[in-house]
Design a protein around this motif. Structure first.
Motif, PDB file in Angstrom:
ATOM      1  N   LEU A   1      -7.070   0.134 -29.778  1.00 31.17           N
ATOM      2  CA  LEU A   1      -5.833   0.563 -30.419  1.00 31.17           C
ATOM      3  C   LEU A   1      -5.188   1.642 -29.566  1.00 31.17           C
ATOM      4  O   LEU A   1      -5.697   2.764 -29.465  1.00 31.17           O
TER       5      LEU A   1
ATOM      6  N   HIS B   1     -15.474   1.338 -38.931  1.00 28.97           N
ATOM      7  CA  HIS B   1     -14.917   0.948 -40.223  1.00 28.97           C
ATOM      8  C   HIS B   1     -15.878  -0.016 -40.920  1.00 28.97           C
ATOM      9  O   HIS B   1     -16.218  -1.067 -40.377  1.00 28.97           O
TER      10      HIS B   1
ATOM     11  N   ILE C   1      -6.362  12.905 -34.810  1.00 29.81           N
ATOM     12  CA  ILE C   1      -5.846  11.840 -35.683  1.00 29.81           C
ATOM     13  C   ILE C   1      -6.027  12.270 -37.128  1.00 29.81           C
ATOM     14  O   ILE C   1      -7.093  12.775 -37.510  1.00 29.81           O
TER      15      ILE C   1
ATOM     16  N   VAL D   1      -6.762  11.050 -40.501  1.00 31.21           N
ATOM     17  CA  VAL D   1      -7.298   9.887 -41.205  1.00 31.21           C
ATOM     18  C   VAL D   1      -7.223  10.158 -42.702  1.00 31.21           C
ATOM     19  O   VAL D   1      -7.776  11.147 -43.196  1.00 31.21           O
TER      20      VAL D   1
ATOM     21  N   ILE E   1      -3.990   7.274 -39.469  1.00 31.30           N
ATOM     22  CA  ILE E   1      -4.650   6.021 -39.835  1.00 31.30           C
ATOM     23  C   ILE E   1      -4.981   6.138 -41.311  1.00 31.30           C
ATOM     24  O   ILE E   1      -5.609   7.112 -41.743  1.00 31.30           O
TER      25      ILE E   1
ATOM     26  N   LYS F   1      -0.283   4.486 -37.707  1.00 31.46           N
ATOM     27  CA  LYS F   1      -0.619   3.631 -36.571  1.00 31.46           C
ATOM     28  C   LYS F   1      -1.490   2.435 -36.939  1.00 31.46           C
ATOM     29  O   LYS F   1      -1.522   1.441 -36.208  1.00 31.46           O
ATOM     30  N   ALA F   2      -2.206   2.507 -38.053  1.00 36.03           N
ATOM     31  CA  ALA F   2      -3.053   1.388 -38.482  1.00 36.03           C
ATOM     32  C   ALA F   2      -3.407   1.583 -39.944  1.00 36.03           C
ATOM     33  O   ALA F   2      -3.446   2.718 -40.448  1.00 36.03           O
TER      34      ALA F   2
ATOM     35  N   VAL G   1       2.506  -2.206 -36.638  1.00 36.32           N
ATOM     36  CA  VAL G   1       1.325  -1.694 -37.333  1.00 36.32           C
ATOM     37  C   VAL G   1       0.600  -2.841 -38.023  1.00 36.32           C
ATOM     38  O   VAL G   1       1.210  -3.621 -38.767  1.00 36.32           O
TER      39      VAL G   1
ATOM     40  N   ILE H   1      -9.747   4.035 -29.848  1.00 37.17           N
ATOM     41  CA  ILE H   1      -8.358   4.479 -29.916  1.00 37.17           C
ATOM     42  C   ILE H   1      -8.058   5.384 -28.720  1.00 37.17           C
ATOM     43  O   ILE H   1      -8.833   6.271 -28.374  1.00 37.17           O
TER      44      ILE H   1
END
Length: 323
Positions: free
Chosen positions: A40, A52, A187, A189, A218, A285-286, A304, A322
């Motif tokens: 990513l 994940h 990031i 999250v 994210i 972004k995701a 996305v 990422i």
């Protein structure tokens, strides 16, 4: 079923076309899990990893529970594990493998719900033990986190029902279960509770506040947002009874054969506003989700993508690299 046979079946399902945008490889020395790895590029300027996982469905009950719940535990474990029963079986083993891998590569572990299959003292204890094993984690809750007897007792799954188990769920998760944010290596999250196919006004306000931080986001939740591809898969899997999606358009809801599911999954105003706002934000972004127990991803908005990870009890996990 033999592992090679399982993987062959997985590779030849209709979902294969949805995986074409990703590089799928095994972990260097995989023991049990089959890993899907996703590159990513968000212009971060450094490499950050996220592991994940979802839908572990820890499903045990001991002498502290009543006979009905112990019966449920046996039925569910048999369905998930076949003859490999016990807390040392594949349910916990697979989850621990994902956690240990995340720790070994300094990744953030994101669990998108249904860590437990139903409420029981041992399930909460095992769920907490697993999360405490993580060096870094964040979790969104799933509908099963609040389920007490599942199909053995008829209940109305609403906010009042959820509130009965919420204190125990929050204790297990270890952070806020409606909305949580963790800054990890630059990031942001975020995890959000969207159970029962709803987002709340409160969640929207909190997301708006997180956007002001200016970091790439994210976002993870349990139930996927509607896309045509997810809708087709969900309806096919359920024999057109429903799609199991959030923010389904009215014309698609009309296709449901199950009237009760149509009512349950009809989006509220707050849900539609949350999804609309989310889709307007370039910092997102995701999107990560679970619930389907299958590995698939499609474009949610712009460039996305929404990534659904297969269930750990089906030997599936995914890693985002990422940069």
């Amino acid at each position: 079923m033999k592992r090679k046979t399982f993987l062959k079946i997985l590779a030849t399902t209709p979902l294969a076309s949805l995986l074409a945008s990703c590089t799928t490889t095994k972990q260097k020395k995989p023991e049990y899990l089959y890993w899907k790895r996703i590159n990513l590029n968000i212009g971060l300027g450094k490499e950050v990893r996220i592991v994940h996982v979802s839908d572990t469905h820890i499903c045990y009950a001991d002498e502290r529970e009543d006979e009905l719940k112990r019966k449920l535990a046996y039925q569910r474990e048999l369905a998930f594990c076949g003859r490999q029963l016990g807390v040392d079986g594949p349910i916990m083993r697979n989850l621990y493998e994902a956690i240990d891998y995340a720790n070994s590569v300094d990744a953030l572990l994101v669990h998108t719900g249904d860590l437990i299959d139903f409420t029981s003292k041992i399930n909460f204890e095992l769920g907490r033990k697993a999360l405490e094993r993580c060096n870094n984690y964040i979790m969104s809750v799933g509908n099963h986190e609040f389920s007490q007897y599942m199909y053995l007792k008829q209940v109305v799954e609403d906010d009042a029902y959820k509130a009965e188990s919420a204190p125990d769920v929050k204790k297990m998760v270890g952070h806020d279960i409606e909305f949580a944010s963790k800054i990890f290596n630059g990031i942001n999250v975020i995890t959000v509770d969207n159970n029962y196919y709803r987002f709340t006004e409160n969640a929207l306000g909190k997301l708006q506040a997180e956007v002001t931080k200016g970091l790439p986001i994210i976002i993870g939740f349990h139930m996927p947002i509607y896309t045509p591809e997810f809708f087709e898969y969900g309806m096919g899997a359920m024999g057109n009874q429903c799609s199991w999606l959030v923010d389904v358009p009215a014309d698609k809801l009309a296709m449901y054969k199950n009237e009760q599911k149509r009512k349950e999954q009809a989006p509220t105003k707050a849900t539609t506003e949350f999804v609309k706002y989310m889709k307007s934000q370039p910092l997102i972004k995701a999107v990560l989700c679970g619930h389907f127990h299958s590995a698939m991803d499609t474009t949610l908005f712009g460039n996305v993508r929404q990534y659904c990870v297969g269930a750990t009890n089906r030997y599936l996990a995914q890693e985002f690299i990422i940069n």
